[in-house]
Write an enzyme that holds these catalytic residues in place. Structure first.
Site, mmCIF file in Angstrom:
data_model
loop_
_atom_site.group_PDB
_atom_site.id
_atom_site.type_symbol
_atom_site.label_atom_id
_atom_site.label_comp_id
_atom_site.label_asym_id
_atom_site.label_seq_id
_atom_site.Cartn_x
_atom_site.Cartn_y
_atom_site.Cartn_z
ATOM 1 N N THR A 141 35.644 -122.069 -27.068
ATOM 2 C CA THR A 141 35.197 -122.028 -25.669
ATOM 3 C C THR A 141 35.029 -123.421 -25.059
ATOM 4 O OG1 THR A 141 32.877 -122.072 -26.311
ATOM 5 C CG2 THR A 141 33.875 -119.892 -26.041
ATOM 6 N N LYS A 142 35.233 -124.469 -25.810
ATOM 7 C CA LYS A 142 34.926 -125.813 -25.300
ATOM 8 C C LYS A 142 36.046 -126.341 -24.393
ATOM 9 C CE LYS A 142 31.041 -125.491 -27.257
ATOM 10 N NZ LYS A 142 30.455 -125.868 -28.533
ATOM 11 N N THR A 143 35.855 -127.547 -23.852
ATOM 12 C CA THR A 143 36.766 -128.022 -22.793
ATOM 13 C C THR A 143 38.189 -128.251 -23.277
ATOM 14 O OG1 THR A 143 36.014 -130.274 -23.198
ATOM 15 C CG2 THR A 143 34.924 -129.060 -21.412
#
Ligand SMILES: *Cc1c(COP(=O)(O)O)cnc(C)c1O
Length: 400
Positions: free
Chosen positions: A193-195
């Site tokens: 889910t991170k950038t």
């Protein structure tokens, strides 16, 4: 179950280049840590280095959690030591403190920020010194949602009392150093889910050669030569020495190859998140809703934390209107999340350290007011409009 027209909280942006990268590694038959991980480290360090005059060491690991654990281990943090951190963070930040046998001390956030308050940090260190039964050793600064912590103030406090500084940069990428690194280590996450994502993965950066050497050793079982070097060096390929009981924390090439492609797209992803955040902010700054402040919106924008005004704040039943908002959004097919349920009210930390919810009033007030909206590259204009419409009408219907 998500329906066809639902808008998930998160959806990673993946294209043909990522698919090709995975196939390239599969076909090479070298699946574990090797040339891809090494290239990812070099490329990542080049990106972050910016105008930092010192050499930066980048060490790929299989998660940010592993990287944080390795950082504390390399800093020699252990039993009898105290590590200061915010409560408004993911459980990783605190669990690694327990992994090395030290104890966490939760500190409240700033009045206007989502990040640890440097003055309250100093108060907490002084209170610990007065108690005198454990040694303040380190602080972990969490760049919540990509909002940059007040690092000059945090490192000044840390220097004054001789503490090490680790940055939990799980939300911070894309990030480029303006000058010197202001900590002993900086740890990024490539969780799904991170950038940017490699599926699972992390990267530890440090300007300290001694620390980088220890982390490099300990991420690979404490073995003094990596598997890759054993196959490429000219010496005997079977020979290795175990210098310490290390960990299995290496990043496989299969994942590093995906991370390398995502790294090239980090700027493009950020522009897309900025556009979505700007739409949310201009549409949702109405009566009961409080968008994140302008300073927050200049950050890496990993999250869009919207707050409800007068949300029942810090009381034990606080958060009921926020919960109602989330339920309504769910019925409209909009995925949301809450970042974070404070760690000091989690059963393990609450009971082990006898912590009161009200001891961190700003953290509790934030938590009870917060909802994170979908913010992922690739959201269509129609999807953005639907989120805005659903949030506005749900907020208008709130009872209580
Ligand atoms: C996601 C996250 C982590 C852990 O990252 P992993 O790569 O999943 O281990 C640590 N800290 C914060 C604040 C996070 O949100």
């Amino acid at each position: 179950m998500t329906r066809e027209h639902d808008i998930p909280f998160h959806r990673p942006f993946m294209g043909k280049e990522e698919e090709d990268a995975v196939l390239r590694v599969l076909r090479s038959r070298w699946l574990t840590t090797g040339a891809e991980a090494a290239a990812f480290e070099t490329e990542f360090a080049d990106f972050v280095k910016g105008s930092c005059p010192a050499r930066l060491y980048a060490l790929a690991v299989n998660s940010a959690t592993s990287g944080l654990h390795l950082a504390l281990e390399a800093l020699g943090v252990g039993p009898g030591d105290l590590v200061f951190l915010p409560s408004l963070t993911f459980t990783s930040t605190a669990e690694v403190i327990r992994h090395v046998g030290a104890d966490p001390v939760f500190v409240d956030i700033g009045a206007e920020t989502f990040t640890i308050d440097p003055e309250l940090l100093e108060d907490a260190i002084r209170a610990a010194l007065r108690r005198g039964n454990a040694v303040p050793r380190a602080v972990i600064a969490v760049h919540y949602g990509g909002e940059f912590c007040d690092m000059p103030a945090i490192s000044a406090v840390a220097r004054r009392y001789g503490l090490s500084v680790v940055e939990d940069a799980a939300h911070l990428f894309p990030y480029t150093l303006g000058a010197e690194l202001q900590s002993d280590a900086l740890v990024f996450s490539f969780y799904a889910t991170k950038t940017i994502t490699s599926g699972e993965g992390g990267m530890l950066l440090s300007a300290r050669e001694d620390l980088a050497r220890r982390v490099s050793l300990m991420r690979n079982h404490g073995i003094d030569r990596s598997v890759w070097n054993r196959y490429t060096d000219t010496g005997a390929s079977w020979y290795y020495q175990v210098a310490a009981p290390g960990f299995k924390y290496n990043l496989p090439d299969l994942l590093a190859a995906v991370g390398r492609v995502q790294l090239k797209r980090a700027g493009e992803f950020l522009r897309m998140r900025r556009a979505i955040a700007a739409s949310y902010t201009s549409a949702l700054a109405v009566d009961t809703l409080v968008p994140p402040p302008a300073s927050y919106l200049k950050g890496a924008l990993h999250l869009y934390p919207l707050s409800l005004r007068d949300s029942g704040a810090a009381g034990p039943r606080g958060g009921s209107r926020r919960n109602e908002l989330i339920e309504k959004l769910k019925k409209s097919g909009i995925g949301t999340s809450v970042h974070f349920i404070p760690l000091h009210i989690m059963p393990y930390y609450r009971d082990s350290y006898d912590l009161e919810a009200g001891s961190l009033p700003r953290t509790m007030a934030r938590f009870n007011a917060l909802v994170s909206l979908p913010l992922w590259p690739g959201m269509s204009d129609a999807q953005i409009a639907r989120v805005i419409e659903a949030v506005s009408s749900a907020a208008a219907e709130l009872t209580g």
